[in-house]
Design a protein around this motif. Structure first.
Motif, PDB file in Angstrom:
ATOM      1  N   PRO A  84       0.808  -1.282   0.065  1.00  0.00           N
ATOM      2  CA  PRO A  84       0.019   0.125   0.039  1.00  0.00           C
ATOM      3  C   PRO A  84       0.869   1.307  -0.080  1.00  0.00           C
ATOM      4  O   PRO A  84       1.989   1.241   0.676  1.00  0.00           O
ATOM      5  CB  PRO A  84      -0.906  -0.041   1.337  1.00  0.00           C
ATOM      6  CG  PRO A  84       0.353  -0.933   2.167  1.00  0.00           C
ATOM      7  CD  PRO A  84       0.956  -2.030   1.295  1.00  0.00           C
ATOM      8  N   THR A  85       0.299   2.402  -0.502  1.00  0.00           N
ATOM      9  CA  THR A  85       0.778   3.759  -0.516  1.00  0.00           C
ATOM     10  C   THR A  85       0.565   4.121   1.012  1.00  0.00           C
ATOM     11  O   THR A  85      -0.233   3.514   1.666  1.00  0.00           O
ATOM     12  CB  THR A  85       0.310   4.791  -1.305  1.00  0.00           C
ATOM     13  OG1 THR A  85      -1.030   4.666  -0.835  1.00  0.00           O
ATOM     14  CG2 THR A  85       0.529   4.266  -2.752  1.00  0.00           C
ATOM     15  N   GLU A  86       1.402   5.026   1.545  1.00  0.00           N
ATOM     16  CA  GLU A  86       1.176   5.696   2.763  1.00  0.00           C
ATOM     17  C   GLU A  86      -0.382   6.095   2.730  1.00  0.00           C
ATOM     18  O   GLU A  86      -1.206   6.013   4.002  1.00  0.00           O
ATOM     19  CB  GLU A  86       2.084   6.771   3.152  1.00  0.00           C
ATOM     20  CG  GLU A  86       3.445   6.155   3.521  1.00  0.00           C
ATOM     21  CD  GLU A  86       4.175   7.238   4.499  1.00  0.00           C
ATOM     22  OE1 GLU A  86       3.942   7.374   5.549  1.00  0.00           O
ATOM     23  OE2 GLU A  86       5.059   7.941   3.525  1.00  0.00           O
ATOM     24  N   THR A  87      -0.863   6.837   2.043  1.00  0.00           N
ATOM     25  CA  THR A  87      -1.997   7.229   2.041  1.00  0.00           C
ATOM     26  C   THR A  87      -3.119   6.266   2.189  1.00  0.00           C
ATOM     27  O   THR A  87      -4.276   6.279   2.909  1.00  0.00           O
ATOM     28  CB  THR A  87      -2.492   8.398   0.844  1.00  0.00           C
ATOM     29  OG1 THR A  87      -1.344   9.372   0.853  1.00  0.00           O
ATOM     30  CG2 THR A  87      -3.891   8.918   0.715  1.00  0.00           C
ATOM     31  N   GLU A  88      -2.951   5.263   1.243  1.00  0.00           N
ATOM     32  CA  GLU A  88      -4.350   4.122   1.191  1.00  0.00           C
ATOM     33  C   GLU A  88      -3.961   3.581   2.691  1.00  0.00           C
ATOM     34  O   GLU A  88      -5.101   3.161   3.162  1.00  0.00           O
ATOM     35  CB  GLU A  88      -3.618   2.920   0.191  1.00  0.00           C
ATOM     36  CG  GLU A  88      -3.951   3.524  -1.133  1.00  0.00           C
ATOM     37  CD  GLU A  88      -3.020   2.710  -2.184  1.00  0.00           C
ATOM     38  OE1 GLU A  88      -3.350   2.839  -3.554  1.00  0.00           O
ATOM     39  OE2 GLU A  88      -2.233   2.033  -1.799  1.00  0.00           O
ATOM     40  N   TRP A  89      -3.017   3.350   3.236  1.00  0.00           N
ATOM     41  CA  TRP A  89      -2.557   2.555   4.559  1.00  0.00           C
ATOM     42  C   TRP A  89      -3.310   3.484   5.733  1.00  0.00           C
ATOM     43  O   TRP A  89      -4.047   2.838   6.404  1.00  0.00           O
ATOM     44  CB  TRP A  89      -1.382   2.265   4.832  1.00  0.00           C
ATOM     45  CG  TRP A  89      -1.033   1.527   6.002  1.00  0.00           C
ATOM     46  CD1 TRP A  89      -1.234   0.131   6.243  1.00  0.00           C
ATOM     47  CD2 TRP A  89      -0.881   1.991   7.696  1.00  0.00           C
ATOM     48  NE1 TRP A  89      -0.975  -0.241   7.398  1.00  0.00           N
ATOM     49  CE2 TRP A  89      -1.015   0.949   8.269  1.00  0.00           C
ATOM     50  CE3 TRP A  89      -1.031   3.146   7.891  1.00  0.00           C
ATOM     51  CZ2 TRP A  89      -0.685   0.944   9.786  1.00  0.00           C
ATOM     52  CZ3 TRP A  89      -0.941   3.382   9.290  1.00  0.00           C
ATOM     53  CH2 TRP A  89      -0.608   2.264  10.298  1.00  0.00           C
ATOM     54  N   GLU A  90      -3.119   4.669   5.582  1.00  0.00           N
ATOM     55  CA  GLU A  90      -3.505   5.374   6.515  1.00  0.00           C
ATOM     56  C   GLU A  90      -4.872   5.927   6.822  1.00  0.00           C
ATOM     57  O   GLU A  90      -5.671   5.756   7.785  1.00  0.00           O
ATOM     58  CB  GLU A  90      -2.647   6.611   6.645  1.00  0.00           C
ATOM     59  CG  GLU A  90      -2.773   7.420   8.232  1.00  0.00           C
ATOM     60  CD  GLU A  90      -2.065   8.737   8.492  1.00  0.00           C
ATOM     61  OE1 GLU A  90      -2.342   9.705   8.977  1.00  0.00           O
ATOM     62  OE2 GLU A  90      -0.922   8.957   7.761  1.00  0.00           O
ATOM     63  N   PHE A  91      -5.436   5.989   5.418  1.00  0.00           N
ATOM     64  CA  PHE A  91      -6.819   6.238   5.591  1.00  0.00           C
ATOM     65  C   PHE A  91      -7.807   5.037   6.110  1.00  0.00           C
ATOM     66  O   PHE A  91      -8.507   5.108   6.686  1.00  0.00           O
ATOM     67  CB  PHE A  91      -7.236   6.467   4.024  1.00  0.00           C
ATOM     68  CG  PHE A  91      -8.668   6.619   3.802  1.00  0.00           C
ATOM     69  CD1 PHE A  91      -9.131   7.969   4.045  1.00  0.00           C
ATOM     70  CD2 PHE A  91      -9.343   5.440   3.100  1.00  0.00           C
ATOM     71  CE1 PHE A  91     -10.804   7.979   3.885  1.00  0.00           C
ATOM     72  CE2 PHE A  91     -10.751   6.010   2.788  1.00  0.00           C
ATOM     73  CZ  PHE A  91     -11.353   6.938   3.326  1.00  0.00           C
ATOM     74  N   ALA A  92      -7.334   3.949   5.564  1.00  0.00           N
ATOM     75  CA  ALA A  92      -7.867   2.578   6.184  1.00  0.00           C
ATOM     76  C   ALA A  92      -7.467   2.451   7.597  1.00  0.00           C
ATOM     77  O   ALA A  92      -8.499   2.119   8.300  1.00  0.00           O
ATOM     78  CB  ALA A  92      -7.222   1.378   5.199  1.00  0.00           C
ATOM     79  N   ALA A  93      -6.374   2.721   7.963  1.00  0.00           N
ATOM     80  CA  ALA A  93      -5.974   2.239   9.348  1.00  0.00           C
ATOM     81  C   ALA A  93      -6.931   3.339  10.430  1.00  0.00           C
ATOM     82  O   ALA A  93      -7.065   2.951  11.408  1.00  0.00           O
ATOM     83  CB  ALA A  93      -4.491   2.517   9.656  1.00  0.00           C
ATOM     84  N   ARG A  94      -7.146   4.442  10.068  1.00  0.00           N
ATOM     85  CA  ARG A  94      -7.828   5.487  10.729  1.00  0.00           C
ATOM     86  C   ARG A  94      -9.404   5.031  10.725  1.00  0.00           C
ATOM     87  O   ARG A  94     -10.157   5.659  11.485  1.00  0.00           O
ATOM     88  CB  ARG A  94      -7.742   6.886  10.083  1.00  0.00           C
ATOM     89  CG  ARG A  94      -6.201   7.333  10.539  1.00  0.00           C
ATOM     90  CD  ARG A  94      -6.090   8.970  10.102  1.00  0.00           C
ATOM     91  NE  ARG A  94      -4.788   9.360  10.512  1.00  0.00           N
ATOM     92  CZ  ARG A  94      -4.583   9.987  11.589  1.00  0.00           C
ATOM     93  NH1 ARG A  94      -5.379  10.123  12.461  1.00  0.00           N
ATOM     94  NH2 ARG A  94      -3.441  10.581  12.022  1.00  0.00           N
TER      95      ARG A  94
END
Length: 511
Positions: free
Chosen positions: A170-180
């Motif tokens: 994942p990109t950081e944006t994809e990961w953090e959006f999902a993680a949050r």
């Protein structure tokens, strides 16, 4: 529970040779199944579970504005908050948006070995996250999995514009959006230190200490998931990202690209350091070879290519040409368009140097216009959500006042004072009547303000976005109130009447 996939394992062409076909018990690869899990097959009758991450935009060039990172000076050079944009890969006809897929659990040891040329026996130990793996090996694993899926199970892949998706880190944006928590949480919850944890951090995250991981890597899926259904997205094994690490420079990332990014923390991260914004850097190589870590693992995403066909490219070109020149608001009326004026001036200029300067200015105007349009759309969505909420409040307060009136009429009629508290009841009636009038006036003010500031072509596309946001947060019960607000707004445009009583009655008709 057995979950057997008829894979027909002819893997010789990909370098696989499975003498034994091991059917994996679902508890070894999806111990906490959900009805809307997306399952992709793997070699050896295995499987990997994914979750949809919804994005409330549908057109190819549309994306969704989000804020990542966190405020504060302590780790500001790594984690300072910044604006990013995210878009989905695959169409979601049901919700009129798009989505990408992210693995429900961290890549497990048994899943990794299923693509290494052997058919492992699935057992409880195989549920441990695969760690001690380098970034290059992680990409090689994704590559092998993609090749196998295309050879053996192409039909299982989601498609965009007829093109099948593919797996990667994942990109950081994809990961953090999902993680949050993505759209499944409110905007304030999204910006919190971590996703909502009603039962406390210990129920969702493996972190350092005897009260949690006790310094040991844990099996996947033992704790509760985040609001999107993702397990161990924080803690247990840190997760490597697709892109290289960059420092933060206030509102943007620094120009130097270093090692690869790891996110989420691990089983040796202290409790106080567990947060969605946590970022770290790992080198691709150590002195002796490829860098690996006993605390770092992998979580894959399924995405799609962008320029999928000639028709898609034409659609993107058309959208791009319209950027920064959206329809005017109702308040702007027939005000002159600066961009059109500049285009007319540029067309008459003969000097090449001046023409280039005008083109540069034109690009800046379009960029500013695009930012303005995005901020306007966000303001419209916020107003629509407020209107829907106020409509629910009007319904509740209105029905409560109706019940009070009925009770008062029954017990405190002029010729039948059955209740000694009639004076107090009458006072309460007056107070609730004033409260309802205040809410009704507030609702009317917001509706009139919306109708005076924006027009239908601007508001209409945002209705679907708000509906998707509500659905993702389990608030579909508000859709009826949103429809009522939209109906009342169109009625106001039609006749210009501030019909407070009629709007109240319309809200009360919702179930």
């Amino acid at each position: 529970m057995k979950f057997k996939l008829a894979l027909g394992l002819s893997l010789i062409g990909l370098g696989y040779s499975c003498a034994v076909q091991a059917t994996w018990d679902e508890k070894f690869w999806n111990p906490k199944p959900l009805a809307d899990d997306v399952i992709l097959p793997m070699p050896c009758d295995g499987a990997m579970a994914f979750r949809k991450v919804a994005i409330p935009q549908n057109k190819p060039l549309e994306d969704y504005n989000i804020t990542l990172g966190q405020e504060g000076d302590e780790w500001g050079y790594v984690e300072q908050s910044r604006q990013e944009h995210i878009a989905g890969s695959f169409p979601d006809p049901k919700n009129k948006g798009r989505y990408y897929l992210i693995a429900k659990y961290e890549l497990s040891d048994v899943q990794f070995r299923a693509l290494s040329g052997e058919c492992p026996t699935a057992d409880m130990k195989g549920r441990l996250p695969k760690v001690n793996i380098g970034w290059m090996d992680a990409m090689a694993f994704a590559n092998q999995y993609n090749l196998w899926l295309r050879k053996e199970k192409l039909a299982s892949l989601p498609k965009d514009d007829g093109q099948p998706g593919f797996l990667r880190l994942p990109t950081e944006t994809e990961w953090e959006f999902a993680a949050r928590g993505g759209l499944a949480v409110s905007p304030s919850e999204f910006r919190d230190q971590h996703f909502p944890m009603p039962e406390g951090l210990n129920g969702y995250v493996w972190f350092a200490g005897a009260q949690s991981s006790n310094g040991k890597l844990q099996l996947t899926g033992l704790l509760k998931p985040n609001p999107l259904g993702l397990h161990d997205i924080l803690g247990n094994a840190a997760e490597m990202m697709f892109e290289p690490f960059r420092l933060n420079k206030l509102d943007r990332l620094h120009g130097k690209a270093g090692g690869y990014v790891v996110r989420g923390g691990s089983y040796v991260t202290t409790q106080g350091d567990i947060r969605s914004a946590l970022r770290g850097e790992e080198p691709y190589y150590s002195d002796s070879g490829e860098n690996v870590s006993k605390t770092t693992g992998v979580r894959l995403v399924m995405v799609s290519t962008t320029l999928t066909s000639r028709d898609r490219v034409k659609e993107i070109e058309k959208e791009w040409q319209a950027l920064g020149s959206a329809p005017k608001t109702a308040a702007q009326g027939k005000a002159p368009d600066s961009l059109q004026n500049l285009n007319a001036i540029s067309a008459k200029v003969q000097d090449d140097g001046l023409k280039k300067e005008l083109e540069k200015l034109r690009g800046e105007l379009r960029a500013n216009g695009q930012l303005r349009d995005e901020q306007r759309d966000q303001a419209i969505r916020t107003s629509l959500q407020l209107g829907a909420f106020l409509c629910t409040k009007m319904k509740d307060d209105g029905e409560f006042l109706d019940r009070l009136n009925q009770l008062y009429s029954k017990t405190c009629a002029a010729d039948s004072q059955l209740d000694a508290n009639c004076a107090r009841r009458q006072e309460q009636l007056g107070q609730h009547q004033k409260a309802l009038e205040f809410i009704s006036s507030y609702y009317a003010d917001t509706l009139v303000d919306m109708g005076s500031t924006y027009n239908k072509p601007l508001i209409d596309p945002q209705i679907a976005v708000v509906q998707q946001q509500m659905a993702a947060r389990g608030k579909t019960n508000l859709n009826g109130y949103l429809d009522t607000y939209w109906m009342n707004l169109q009625g106001y445009w039609k006749d210009g009447k501030v019909a407070r009583d009629a709007w109240l009655m319309a809200c009360k008709k919702n179930n």
